[in-house]
Design an enzyme around this catalytic site. Structure first.
Site, PDB file in Angstrom:
ATOM      1  N   LYS A  11       0.819  -1.215   0.000  1.00 31.79           N
ATOM      2  CA  LYS A  11       0.000   0.000   0.000  1.00 31.79           C
ATOM      3  C   LYS A  11       0.860   1.277   0.000  1.00 31.79           C
ATOM      4  O   LYS A  11       2.071   1.214   0.229  1.00 31.79           O
ATOM      5  CB  LYS A  11      -0.961  -0.072   1.190  1.00 31.79           C
ATOM      6  CG  LYS A  11      -1.983  -1.215   1.067  1.00 31.79           C
ATOM      7  CD  LYS A  11      -2.938  -1.255   2.263  1.00 31.79           C
ATOM      8  CE  LYS A  11      -4.024  -2.295   2.074  1.00 31.79           C
ATOM      9  NZ  LYS A  11      -4.994  -2.278   3.221  1.00 31.79           N
ATOM     10  N   TYR A  51     -12.329  -2.299  -4.323  1.00 30.99           N
ATOM     11  CA  TYR A  51     -12.840  -2.449  -2.951  1.00 30.99           C
ATOM     12  C   TYR A  51     -14.373  -2.426  -2.900  1.00 30.99           C
ATOM     13  O   TYR A  51     -14.941  -2.170  -1.837  1.00 30.99           O
ATOM     14  CB  TYR A  51     -12.271  -1.335  -2.066  1.00 30.99           C
ATOM     15  CG  TYR A  51     -10.879  -1.603  -1.529  1.00 30.99           C
ATOM     16  CD1 TYR A  51     -10.581  -2.786  -0.848  1.00 30.99           C
ATOM     17  CD2 TYR A  51      -9.861  -0.659  -1.652  1.00 30.99           C
ATOM     18  CE1 TYR A  51      -9.306  -3.033  -0.328  1.00 30.99           C
ATOM     19  CE2 TYR A  51      -8.587  -0.888  -1.132  1.00 30.99           C
ATOM     20  CZ  TYR A  51      -8.322  -2.075  -0.470  1.00 30.99           C
ATOM     21  OH  TYR A  51      -7.068  -2.314   0.058  1.00 30.99           O
ATOM     22  N   ASN A 114      -2.395  -0.014   6.884  1.00 28.99           N
ATOM     23  CA  ASN A 114      -1.851  -1.285   7.367  1.00 28.99           C
ATOM     24  C   ASN A 114      -0.988  -2.027   6.343  1.00 28.99           C
ATOM     25  O   ASN A 114      -0.904  -3.250   6.344  1.00 28.99           O
ATOM     26  CB  ASN A 114      -2.984  -2.156   7.898  1.00 28.99           C
ATOM     27  CG  ASN A 114      -4.011  -2.471   6.820  1.00 28.99           C
ATOM     28  OD1 ASN A 114      -3.869  -2.052   5.672  1.00 28.99           O
ATOM     29  ND2 ASN A 114      -5.045  -3.214   7.180  1.00 28.99           N
ATOM     30  N   HIS A 117      -2.265  -5.493   1.323  1.00 29.57           N
ATOM     31  CA  HIS A 117      -3.539  -6.159   1.044  1.00 29.57           C
ATOM     32  C   HIS A 117      -3.241  -7.589   0.641  1.00 29.57           C
ATOM     33  O   HIS A 117      -2.253  -7.846  -0.045  1.00 29.57           O
ATOM     34  CB  HIS A 117      -4.277  -5.465  -0.121  1.00 29.57           C
ATOM     35  CG  HIS A 117      -5.422  -6.291  -0.632  1.00 29.57           C
ATOM     36  ND1 HIS A 117      -6.675  -6.223  -0.088  1.00 29.57           N
ATOM     37  CD2 HIS A 117      -5.467  -7.258  -1.596  1.00 29.57           C
ATOM     38  CE1 HIS A 117      -7.460  -7.093  -0.704  1.00 29.57           C
ATOM     39  NE2 HIS A 117      -6.761  -7.741  -1.629  1.00 29.57           N
ATOM     40  N   GLU A 128      -9.443 -10.932  -7.950  1.00 25.36           N
ATOM     41  CA  GLU A 128      -8.517  -9.816  -7.717  1.00 25.36           C
ATOM     42  C   GLU A 128      -7.303  -9.891  -8.638  1.00 25.36           C
ATOM     43  O   GLU A 128      -6.821  -8.862  -9.115  1.00 25.36           O
ATOM     44  CB  GLU A 128      -8.089  -9.791  -6.247  1.00 25.36           C
ATOM     45  CG  GLU A 128      -9.232  -9.377  -5.322  1.00 25.36           C
ATOM     46  CD  GLU A 128      -8.855  -9.354  -3.859  1.00 25.36           C
ATOM     47  OE1 GLU A 128      -9.712  -8.988  -3.045  1.00 25.36           O
ATOM     48  OE2 GLU A 128      -7.703  -9.709  -3.505  1.00 25.36           O
TER      49      GLU A 128
HETATM   50  P1  ADP Z   1      -8.012  -7.125   5.375  1.00 26.88           P
HETATM   51  O1  ADP Z   1      -7.215  -6.116   4.566  1.00 26.88           O
HETATM   52  O2  ADP Z   1      -7.225  -7.647   6.550  1.00 26.88           O
HETATM   53  O3  ADP Z   1      -8.595  -8.230   4.530  1.00 26.88           O
HETATM   54  P2  ADP Z   1     -10.691  -5.979   5.451  1.00 26.88           P
HETATM   55  O4  ADP Z   1     -10.949  -6.702   4.180  1.00 26.88           O
HETATM   56  O5  ADP Z   1     -11.681  -6.134   6.562  1.00 26.88           O
HETATM   57  O6  ADP Z   1      -9.253  -6.327   6.038  1.00 26.88           O
HETATM   58  O7  ADP Z   1     -10.589  -4.408   5.173  1.00 26.88           O
HETATM   59  C1  ADP Z   1      -9.988  -3.905   3.991  1.00 26.88           C
HETATM   60  C2  ADP Z   1      -9.123  -2.722   4.354  1.00 26.88           C
HETATM   61  O8  ADP Z   1      -9.969  -1.668   4.839  1.00 26.88           O
HETATM   62  C3  ADP Z   1      -8.122  -2.960   5.501  1.00 26.88           C
HETATM   63  O9  ADP Z   1      -6.939  -3.579   5.077  1.00 26.88           O
HETATM   64  C4  ADP Z   1      -7.889  -1.538   5.978  1.00 26.88           C
HETATM   65  O10 ADP Z   1      -6.977  -0.826   5.133  1.00 26.88           O
HETATM   66  C5  ADP Z   1      -9.273  -0.936   5.848  1.00 26.88           C
HETATM   67  N1  ADP Z   1     -10.029  -1.047   7.109  1.00 26.88           N
HETATM   68  C6  ADP Z   1     -10.551  -2.180   7.654  1.00 26.88           C
HETATM   69  N2  ADP Z   1     -11.187  -1.922   8.817  1.00 26.88           N
HETATM   70  C7  ADP Z   1     -11.077  -0.572   9.016  1.00 26.88           C
HETATM   71  C8  ADP Z   1     -11.527   0.330  10.030  1.00 26.88           C
HETATM   72  N3  ADP Z   1     -12.226  -0.116  11.082  1.00 26.88           N
HETATM   73  N4  ADP Z   1     -11.218   1.633   9.901  1.00 26.88           N
HETATM   74  C9  ADP Z   1     -10.531   2.096   8.831  1.00 26.88           C
HETATM   75  N5  ADP Z   1     -10.072   1.301   7.828  1.00 26.88           N
HETATM   76  C10 ADP Z   1     -10.332  -0.011   7.918  1.00 26.88           C
HETATM   77 MG    MG Z   2      -9.983  -8.118   3.016  1.00 28.73          MG
END
Ligand code: ADP
Ligand code: MG
Length: 144
Positions: A11, A51, A114, A117, A128
């Protein structure tokens, strides 16, 4: 266990911090192989499309803004059980809850910002990968 392919994205903050190599090295040293890669600065429309599954979530706008804030490094990774393996190497979504030694524990800033992805299942991995790479852009690894 079967050989699988999964989509990985480094990212914007990690690209900005010059951590592409450090992160790819985590994957390579833990059994995953890069079979496609490209840097790309996603448009808002591309980010919203990628997304789309999250479009009803309260953080959707924030997520699209973040993922379009700078170029990302997009890869297809291959290996035994690659989808789950990638998720293990990444760590939990929230870096504060990610296991020690995972990418998100070591590089992540917050639950939103974070670092990486990774696809979460066989069907999402397939979709994807196809979102970003044509068949001819994913290589079967061979040498000589
Ligand atoms: P992952 O990336 O671990 O699969 P998700 O698919 O639930 O997690 O979420 C997609 C992305 O959305 C996350 O990687 C993060 O960047 C963002 N995200 C998830 N939860 C939150 C939150 N509570 N607040 C802000 N951003 C979030
Ligand atoms: Mg996810």
């Amino acid at each position: 266990m079967a050989t699988q392919r999964t989509l990985s994205i480094i990212k914007p903050e990690a690209v900005h911090n010059n951590n592409i190599g450090a992160i790819v090295s985590r994957f390579e040293s833990q059994g995953l192989t890069v079979v496609a890669a490209r840097m790309q600065h996603l448009t808002k429309a591309e980010a919203e499309g990628f997304y789309a599954v999250h479009k009803e979530r309260p953080f959707f706008g924030e997520l699209v803004e973040y993922i379009t804030s700078g170029p990302v490094f997009i890869m297809t990774l291959e290996g035994e059980n690659a989808i789950a393996r990638n998720r293990e190497i990444m760590g939990a979504t929230n870096p504060a809850e990610a296991a020690p030694g995972t990418i998100r524990a070591d590089f992540g800033e917050s639950i939103g910002v974070n670092t990486v992805h990774g696809s979460d299942a066989e069907d999402t991995a397939k979709n994807e990968i196809a979102f970003f790479f044509q068949d001819g852009q994913v290589c079967n690894r061979c040498y000589k």
